[in-house]
Design a protein around this motif. Structure first.
Motif, PDB file in Angstrom:
ATOM      1  N   LYS A  43       0.837  -1.203   0.000  1.00  0.00           N
ATOM      2  CA  LYS A  43       0.000   0.000   0.000  1.00  0.00           C
ATOM      3  C   LYS A  43       0.870   1.251   0.000  1.00  0.00           C
ATOM      4  O   LYS A  43       0.594   2.216  -0.727  1.00  0.00           O
ATOM      5  N   ALA A  44       1.931   1.249   0.790  1.00  0.00           N
ATOM      6  CA  ALA A  44       2.834   2.403   0.849  1.00  0.00           C
ATOM      7  C   ALA A  44       3.535   2.607  -0.495  1.00  0.00           C
ATOM      8  O   ALA A  44       3.675   3.744  -0.959  1.00  0.00           O
ATOM      9  N   ALA A  45       3.959   1.527  -1.143  1.00  0.00           N
ATOM     10  CA  ALA A  45       4.623   1.636  -2.441  1.00  0.00           C
ATOM     11  C   ALA A  45       3.670   2.206  -3.492  1.00  0.00           C
ATOM     12  O   ALA A  45       4.048   3.074  -4.278  1.00  0.00           O
ATOM     13  N   ALA A  46       2.433   1.743  -3.504  1.00  0.00           N
ATOM     14  CA  ALA A  46       1.445   2.244  -4.457  1.00  0.00           C
ATOM     15  C   ALA A  46       1.162   3.723  -4.207  1.00  0.00           C
ATOM     16  O   ALA A  46       1.049   4.514  -5.152  1.00  0.00           O
ATOM     17  N   ARG A  47       1.061   4.105  -2.952  1.00  0.00           N
ATOM     18  CA  ARG A  47       0.813   5.505  -2.603  1.00  0.00           C
ATOM     19  C   ARG A  47       1.989   6.377  -3.053  1.00  0.00           C
ATOM     20  O   ARG A  47       1.796   7.457  -3.613  1.00  0.00           O
ATOM     21  N   SER A  50       1.926   6.915  -6.789  1.00  0.00           N
ATOM     22  CA  SER A  50       0.888   7.875  -7.126  1.00  0.00           C
ATOM     23  C   SER A  50       1.363   9.297  -6.844  1.00  0.00           C
ATOM     24  O   SER A  50       1.167  10.210  -7.664  1.00  0.00           O
ATOM     25  N   TRP A  51       1.988   9.505  -5.701  1.00  0.00           N
ATOM     26  CA  TRP A  51       2.494  10.832  -5.360  1.00  0.00           C
ATOM     27  C   TRP A  51       3.588  11.260  -6.327  1.00  0.00           C
ATOM     28  O   TRP A  51       3.670  12.431  -6.703  1.00  0.00           O
ATOM     29  N   ASP A  52       4.463  10.317  -6.735  1.00  0.00           N
ATOM     30  CA  ASP A  52       5.518  10.641  -7.694  1.00  0.00           C
ATOM     31  C   ASP A  52       4.918  11.086  -9.028  1.00  0.00           C
ATOM     32  O   ASP A  52       5.397  12.040  -9.645  1.00  0.00           O
ATOM     33  N   ARG A  53       3.860  10.396  -9.481  1.00  0.00           N
ATOM     34  CA  ARG A  53       3.188  10.788 -10.724  1.00  0.00           C
ATOM     35  C   ARG A  53       2.560  12.177 -10.575  1.00  0.00           C
ATOM     36  O   ARG A  53       2.673  13.017 -11.482  1.00  0.00           O
ATOM     37  N   ASP A  54       1.929  12.421  -9.441  1.00  0.00           N
ATOM     38  CA  ASP A  54       1.328  13.725  -9.193  1.00  0.00           C
ATOM     39  C   ASP A  54       2.393  14.831  -9.179  1.00  0.00           C
ATOM     40  O   ASP A  54       2.179  15.907  -9.734  1.00  0.00           O
TER      41      ASP A  54
END
Length: 62
Positions: A43-47, A50-54
């Motif tokens: 879950k932390a890796a996916a989050r 997502s933040w890196d893409r944002d």
């Protein structure tokens, strides 16, 4: 009625703990279930992805 016992993922032992057993610096959580705690790193890796893409999208707007 008492609160349900939270679960934590221990970053050092790579094990799920029921209740707060280890120092907070070693733990991720609390989580409502053992299964949720078992997937804490995923879950932390996916989050983070997502933040890196944002962040990349935000930087591209400049």
């Amino acid at each position: 009625m008492s609160e349900p016992t939270p679960f934590y993922y221990n970053l050092d032992t790579k094990q799920v703990e029921e209740g707060h057993q280890s120092p907070g610096s070693q733990l991720m959580g609390p989580y409502a279930s053992r299964e949720e705690a078992q997937h804490a790193l995923e879950k932390a890796a996916a989050r983070n992805e997502s933040w890196d893409r944002d962040d990349a999208a935000w930087d591209a707007e400049d």
